[in-house]
Design a protein around this motif. Structure first.
Motif, short mmCIF file in Angstrom:
data_model
loop_
_atom_site.label_atom_id
_atom_site.label_comp_id
_atom_site.label_asym_id
_atom_site.label_seq_id
_atom_site.Cartn_x
_atom_site.Cartn_y
_atom_site.Cartn_z
N GLU A 54 -42.11 -22.96 -56.84
CA GLU A 54 -41.71 -22.76 -55.44
C GLU A 54 -40.51 -21.83 -55.31
O GLU A 54 -40.27 -21.27 -54.23
CB GLU A 54 -41.41 -24.11 -54.78
CG GLU A 54 -40.29 -24.91 -55.43
CD GLU A 54 -40.78 -25.80 -56.57
OE1 GLU A 54 -39.99 -26.67 -56.99
OE2 GLU A 54 -41.93 -25.63 -57.02
N ASP A 55 -39.77 -21.64 -56.41
CA ASP A 55 -38.63 -20.71 -56.36
C ASP A 55 -39.09 -19.27 -56.15
O ASP A 55 -38.29 -18.43 -55.70
CB ASP A 55 -37.82 -20.80 -57.66
CG ASP A 55 -37.12 -22.14 -57.83
OD1 ASP A 55 -37.00 -22.86 -56.82
OD2 ASP A 55 -36.70 -22.46 -58.96
N LEU A 56 -40.34 -18.99 -56.49
CA LEU A 56 -40.86 -17.63 -56.32
C LEU A 56 -41.66 -17.47 -55.02
O LEU A 56 -42.29 -16.43 -54.81
CB LEU A 56 -41.79 -17.28 -57.50
CG LEU A 56 -41.17 -17.32 -58.90
CD1 LEU A 56 -42.21 -16.90 -59.93
CD2 LEU A 56 -39.96 -16.43 -58.98
N ALA A 57 -41.60 -18.47 -54.16
CA ALA A 57 -42.44 -18.47 -52.97
C ALA A 57 -42.19 -17.24 -52.09
O ALA A 57 -43.14 -16.61 -51.61
CB ALA A 57 -42.22 -19.75 -52.16
N LEU A 58 -40.94 -16.89 -51.87
CA LEU A 58 -40.63 -15.77 -50.99
C LEU A 58 -41.10 -14.45 -51.60
O LEU A 58 -41.68 -13.60 -50.91
CB LEU A 58 -39.13 -15.71 -50.70
CG LEU A 58 -38.69 -14.64 -49.70
CD1 LEU A 58 -39.39 -14.83 -48.36
CD2 LEU A 58 -37.17 -14.66 -49.52
N LEU A 59 -40.85 -14.28 -52.92
CA LEU A 59 -41.31 -13.05 -53.58
C LEU A 59 -42.84 -12.97 -53.58
O LEU A 59 -43.41 -11.89 -53.37
CB LEU A 59 -40.78 -13.00 -55.01
CG LEU A 59 -39.27 -12.83 -55.20
CD1 LEU A 59 -38.91 -12.87 -56.68
CD2 LEU A 59 -38.80 -11.53 -54.56
N ALA A 60 -43.49 -14.11 -53.81
CA ALA A 60 -44.95 -14.13 -53.79
C ALA A 60 -45.48 -13.80 -52.40
O ALA A 60 -46.47 -13.07 -52.25
CB ALA A 60 -45.46 -15.50 -54.24
N SER A 61 -44.82 -14.34 -51.37
CA SER A 61 -45.23 -14.04 -50.01
C SER A 61 -45.08 -12.56 -49.70
O SER A 61 -45.93 -11.96 -49.04
CB SER A 61 -44.40 -14.87 -49.03
OG SER A 61 -44.78 -14.61 -47.70
N LEU A 62 -44.01 -11.96 -50.21
CA LEU A 62 -43.82 -10.52 -50.03
C LEU A 62 -44.94 -9.73 -50.73
O LEU A 62 -45.42 -8.72 -50.21
CB LEU A 62 -42.45 -10.10 -50.57
CG LEU A 62 -42.03 -8.65 -50.32
CD1 LEU A 62 -42.04 -8.34 -48.84
CD2 LEU A 62 -40.64 -8.39 -50.90
N GLY A 63 -45.37 -10.19 -51.90
CA GLY A 63 -46.48 -9.56 -52.59
C GLY A 63 -47.76 -9.64 -51.79
O GLY A 63 -48.51 -8.65 -51.68
N LEU A 64 -48.02 -10.80 -51.20
CA LEU A 64 -49.21 -10.98 -50.36
C LEU A 64 -49.16 -10.03 -49.15
O LEU A 64 -50.15 -9.37 -48.81
CB LEU A 64 -49.28 -12.43 -49.90
CG LEU A 64 -50.30 -12.77 -48.80
CD1 LEU A 64 -51.71 -12.50 -49.28
CD2 LEU A 64 -50.14 -14.22 -48.38
#
Length: 494
Positions: A54-64
């Motif tokens: 979940e710590d990477l949630a924001l970065l993952a969302s940006l990738g999406l």
């Protein structure tokens, strides 16, 4: 903080190294990224580089967001709208068969209605990245069926926008029927608003983003995309659909080409983090429980894809080889299936959804390149009676749209109905071929003397035409391919 940076850097580096290794053997990058996330995540025994996904949630969302935004920027709307009725029918058949099969499988699994809709989308939408990569690596860009494959992929992307809008109120768990209808109207209203912005507001967006400096353009662009994605979430629409639609808006501005170049490296980096992050959420202990449903889903997808390939080939008058090429090239599933699974996980749907889609994508991402490369061996599965092709005699070949020897196709008709050389020698022939350069009529390669090929070897006249009734196909000896005019142009031969 240091540990988090080390874990993130290490897992992204390893994902890149595995993807580089996989590319040498023709494997797409998406399953490589996922696999690293699975193997080095908290759900797998052994070393763990990222303890809390979940710590990477924001970065993952940006990738999406960047992944869907770039898709919108690249979307060739004019090309799709001008492709003709047959292409829309072919794409509709492909999407309809796969989505319907996915929906039926979803209900058969009994995981719930929302889960069935997610499974339908995951099975129904192919990976444009994998399909495009296969066309390049298999050197099929000049094949007659390739424009149709690309058209189907593009229409799938257009369908994705509407499917996400439909799915958003379902995943938001609207209570009553009235609430569901309101949420659905809001989702499609947001789509209409962004379509209107693309139609009439492109100039305003261009003025907002325009800068001579690439640095400032990149900053303004990312800010706009993230803002629209956030607004989409706020009104109950997924960030994916918001990013896709603002990409369509930007695609109609004068900044399109610069934006494409600037967003590409950002998309690749953050999309890799998105796929790795998805892998981190998968517990390998959950994969065994979904192995059988995934096997069934993979077989169902193979059957529906081959069926759609045959229907498409019949629509366009292609042969067996083209039918199998179509069905197997778009077999891979990837980024869009994972996006749907991510939305399902965020919505708190059945916990088996993540492992199911992850394993399904992995299986087909590996199977698609292997099967597509061997498509010629599947032509025996397609009976002649299913197609209307005039090229059945050479059913193991596909047709080219760009033979460079078409300028030597000078003679298309003849009254000669014998191989004169065979007559002079007292021999027999199986079928006759017409040299389109000089008009010589000679026997085919299945005949004992093979005079047509001997004529090519002596005179270097490249293109022949069949003289069999109803089989006016043409073949180039130099390129070793069947010759056909590009789609949409009338043939000059009889």
């Amino acid at each position: 903080m240091h540990a988090d940076l080390i874990g993130l850097g290490g897992i992204v580096l390893l994902a890149g190294l595995l993807a580089r290794f996989g590319r040498r053997y023709g494997f797409p990058t998406v399953p490589c990224y996922m696999l690293v996330g699975i193997l080095l995540g908290p759900g797998t025994p052994g070393p763990v580089l990222v303890e809390h996904p979940e710590d990477l949630a924001l970065l993952a969302s940006l990738g999406l967001v960047l992944l869907l935004f770039h898709l919108g920027v690249e979307f060739p709307a004019e090309q799709v709208l001008g492709s003709g009725r047959r292409l829309f029918i072919a794409a509709g058949v492909y999407i309809g068969l796969n989505v319907s099969a996915g929906l039926a499988l979803g209900f058969a699994l009994g995981w719930g209605t929302s889960e069935a809709l997610v499974i339908a989308g995951a099975l129904g939408i192919s990976s444009s990245a994998i399909a495009t990569k296969l066309l390049i690596e298999l050197r099929r860009l000049t094949n007659a069926e390739t424009p149709i494959i690309l058209g189907i992929i593009v229409i799938e992307d257009m369908f994705l926008a509407f499917y996400l809008a439909l799915l958003s109120p379902v995943l938001n768990d609207s209570g009553s029927t009235a609430d569901f209808v309101v949420d659905l109207l809001v989702s499609f209203g947001f789509l209409v608003l962004l379509f209107a912005l693309a139609r009439w507001g492109a100039r305003a967006i261009s003025l907002l983003l325009d800068s001579r400096e690439d640095e400032l353009l990149a900053i303004l662009m990312v800010g706009l995309v993230v803002l629209v994605a956030g607004i989409a979430l706020e009104v109950g629409v997924s960030e994916a659909i918001g990013a896709l639609m603002i990409g369509l808006v930007v695609s109609r501005t004068t900044l399109k080409e610069r934006v494409e170049q600037l967003v590409l490296p950002l998309r690749d980096v953050f999309a890799a983090i998105f796929f790795v992050s998805f892998g981190l959420t998968i517990d390998v202990n959950d994969l065994g429980a979904v192995a059988l449903p995934v096997a069934i889903a993979a077989v169902v997808t193979l059957v529906t894809n081959m069926t759609a390939g045959i229907v498409t080939a019949r629509l366009f008058g292609f042969n067996q080889r083209a039918a199998t090429n179509i069905g197997l090239t778009v077999l891979g599933r990837g980024e869009f299936s994972l996006i749907l699974a991510t939305l399902a996980i965020a919505a708190g749907l059945d916990e088996r959804m993540g492992p199911f889609v992850a394993l399904y994508v992995l299986v087909l991402a590996i199977a698609a390149p292997l099967l597509a490369a061997q498509s010629k061996h599947f032509t025996w599965c397609v009976p002649d009676r299913l197609l209307r092709s005039r090229w059945q005699y050479v059913r193991a070949e596909t047709m080219s749209t760009s033979c460079i020897h078409q300028d030597q196709m000078e003679i298309t008709e003849t009254d000669v109905d014998v191989c004169q050389q065979c007559v002079d020698e007292g021999g027999t022939w199986v079928q006759l071929r017409l040299c389109m350069k000089c008009g010589l009529v000679a026997c085919c390669d299945d005949s004992p003397a093979r005079h047509s090929r001997a004529h090519y070897q002596d005179e270097h006249h490249p293109v022949i035409q069949s003289l069999e009734p109803g089989a006016d196909w043409q073949y180039c000896y130099v390129d070793e391919i069947l010759v056909r005019e590009p789609l949409g142009r009338s043939r000059t031969t009889s």
